[in-house]
Scaffold this motif. Structure first.
Motif: not given
Lengths: 85, 564
Positions: A14-15, A17-18, A20-21, A24-25, A61, A68, A71
């Motif tokens: 459910a959380f 990851i995109r 989060i990525i 961070l980037l 970056l 991300f 998206w």
């Protein structure tokens, strides 16, 4: 955690990851941009034969980070309809 | 790489670099905590509830493998042997990944087993299962130690902490997120790690290319000659002087036995795909992973090749000098030291740490699954409630981490980590692949053949390694005139051949299993429907495993031709 499929037991994915990525980037990119714009001494530039790698990586970056998040916004997590078990 | 090489050089990190590394670690631990909120059963902990999308498991699939061995080992090989190292990717990985997705994954996913050894148990009973589960568990502990050792080396170079302190701290970080969030935490972190690794290595490659004068610059300056830039016949890489035998060694030893053994039966990899949400997603995972895998050489091997040109110590080492105490394994670190300004240096350090943590976390999460399901639940304490086994999994994670600190010491004594690992894979994986492929397609193969084949195959690999010049370090006696990677290829080939021979002979003398028990496990006894996704015909081309695999195969052939 937003639960996309209430009828199943739970959704393990459910959380997103995109996001989060992307975050961070993006933050890495902003730091590098700052270093590339304001802290590029000649000695450091000479290391890489004049290529301001902090600046260019920073731009790359930040772009990747934005991509991300966009998206994730456009296509939110859909747990596939065929049940897992 | 000896423990003493710690103080040969240090990376000149400043506060910006530390901030970047600290940010990265905060996110890693945050993912562990988030994932923990979703762990409510042992299937969640060990297989992520079988619910992840294919692009996540696909990236995790290669990220789990993009550990220390890949980054340090492959750039070291690039520095030492040149572009022939691409065989580890284009011959030694991509075809096997496609094969796993197309041929083998339907059996793994369709039979609902929870681990590769469990498939072994269903097909061959407990003899082969015990051999497989034990050898896999031991191999994971050894390899986790290698990843941990390299992680600690980075911490040591960065902060100047003594190696053993670095080891313990690095282990504690990996432990905290794998024990908290189980496989979900490991997989999500692997996906994140993949991007951080690319963010670290791509700019490093660009700077290095700029410094050396582009591809033209490499061609002009590479030592000893232009041979270094062509991939075939790879005589330097294999250590086999005869070009024909060298090609056979690469194609059969590396491309067929080692690579298929590794990618198709190694539970570290297969576990990632098993966490997918459907059979077609599970099949797509290794196939999607094959695409980035094809391009990893450009950010790993190419920097290695350049490092051997522009880093004075490495150029000296390659020219036969002492290189001031550095080894080929330091190639990437030396490039970072010489080329990267503060800021980018931090990202590169975070990327390397990400890589080694990805590798170690993958080893540990695969280990705890096999330990809990295949060893503890099967042979020690049976029939307890589900929560008990999740608890055992967490204990196993802690135990594995502690043991990995010990195996890190073993890893530190080997000069070229790649050799050491190839030898291990030869021992464990090559016979495994022979047994699996026979077992999946030959219904006559018996349970006794399963375990005797595995044991004799592994024994054959050990014998070849001992007879070789240096495959097992000091334990090798040098009766056979093979060394380096070539020795690993030959050991793996021997393991495969002996396994097949013994399996066939034993099968003809023992009683086969009843056919009804083998449904879902052997190709000819499994209805076609249970091996494919019912909706597969309706999937668009970019979601169809076979079409994607076809595209992948064409691409990898094109790459091979370009870098002939």
């Amino acid at each position: 955690m937003n639960d996309q499929t209430p009828e199943t037991r739970h959704t393990a994915g459910a959380f997103d990851i995109r996001v989060i990525i992307g975050a961070l980037l993006g933050v890495f990119g902003l730091i590098l941009l700052g270093m590339g714009l304001f802290n590029a001494s000649d000695a450091e530039l000479d290391k890489a034969d004049g290529l301001n790698i902090n600046l260019w990586s920073g731009i790359g970056l930040v772009a990747a980070g934005v991509a991300f998040v966009v998206w994730a916004r456009l296509r939110p997590i859909v747990v596939p309809s065929d049940p897992a078990s | 790489m000896a423990m003493a090489s710690d103080d040969t050089f240090r990376l000149d990190a400043d506060v910006v670099d530390y901030t970047i590394v600290a940010l990265y670690f905060a996110v890693v631990l945050g993912i562990g905590l988030l994932a923990r909120r979703q762990v409510s059963s042992s299937i969640d902990f060990f297989l992520s509830g079988r619910s992840l999308p294919a692009w996540v498991t696909g990236l995790a699939f290669i990220s789990a493998n993009l550990g220390a061995v890949e980054i340090m080992g492959m750039s070291a090989n690039g520095a030492e042997f040149g572009m022939a190292t691409v065989h580890y990717f284009w011959i030694g990985a991509v075809p096997a990944m496609l094969f796993l997705g197309i041929v083998m994954m339907p059996f793994y996913y369709g039979s609902k087993v929870r681990s590769v050894p469990e498939f072994m148990r269903k097909r061959f009973g407990t003899g082969a299962h015990l051999v497989n589960a034990l050898s896999f568990a031991i191999a994971q502990l050894l390899i986790a130690g290698i990843n941990l050792y390299l992680l600690a080396t980075i911490v040591n170079r960065l902060l100047g902490w003594p190696l053993w302190v670095s080891l313990v701290v690095a282990a504690a970080i990996v432990l905290s997120y794998t024990a908290l969030g189980g496989l979900s935490a490991a997989i999500y972190n692997e996906v994140l790690q993949f991007f951080v690794i690319v963010a670290a290595l791509l700019p490093l490659t660009i700077v290095a290319l700029n410094k050396v004068g582009g591809w033209q610059g490499i061609q002009d300056k590479v030592k000893p000659d232009g041979e270094q830039l062509s991939s075939w016949p790879g005589t330097d890489l294999t250590g086999i002087d005869n070009p024909v035998l060298s090609v056979i060694g690469i194609v059969f030893g590396l491309g067929f036995v080692l690579s298929f053994g590794y990618w198709t039966t190694n539970f570290v990899e297969v576990q990632r795909a098993m966490a997918s949400s459907s059979i077609s997603a599970a099949r797509r995972a290794p196939i999607i992973g094959a695409f980035p895998k094809m391009f990893v050489p450009f950010i790993v091997i190419v920097p290695g090749v350049i490092a051997a040109i522009i880093i004075p110590e490495l150029a000296d080492l390659k020219g036969g000098g002492k290189g001031d105490g550095v080894t080929y394994n330091d190639a990437i670190l030396l490039l970072m030291r010489d080329l990267l300004p503060n800021g980018m240096l931090g990202v590169a350090i975070a990327g390397l740490m990400a890589s080694f943590m990805a590798g170690m976390a993958a080893n540990i999460s695969a280990f705890n699954t096999v330990f809990s399901y295949d060893l503890w639940q099967q042979y020690v304490v049976m029939d307890r409630e589900d929560g008990y086994y999740t608890w055992i999994g967490r204990i196993a994670t802690v135990g594995a981490t502690v043991v990995a600190i010990g195996t890190a010491g073993i890893a530190s004594q080997y000069d070229n980590l790649m050799n050491y690992l190839q030898v291990l894979f030869g021992f464990f994986n090559a016979p495994l692949f022979a047994t699996f492929i026979l077992g999946m397609f030959w219904k006559r193969m018996t349970a006794a053949a399963g375990w005797t084949g595995l044991v004799s195959g592994t024994a054959a690999a050990i014998v070849v390694a001992i007879l070789s010049e240096d495959a097992l370090g000091g334990a090798s006696v040098g009766v056979l005139g093979i060394s380096g990677q070539g020795a690993s290829f030959v050991a793996a080939g021997a393991a495969f051949v002996v396994d097949v021979l013994v399996s066939v002979v034993v099968s003809t003398r023992t009683r086969p299993r009843v056919e009804s028990e083998l449904k879902g496990l052997v190709y000819s006894l499994t209805p076609k429907e249970s091996l494919t996704d019912p909706d597969e015909g309706t999937l668009p081309w970019y979601q169809s495993p076979t079409k994607l695999a076809g595209i992948g195969l064409v691409l990898v052939i094109v790459l091979n031709v370009i870098f002939w």
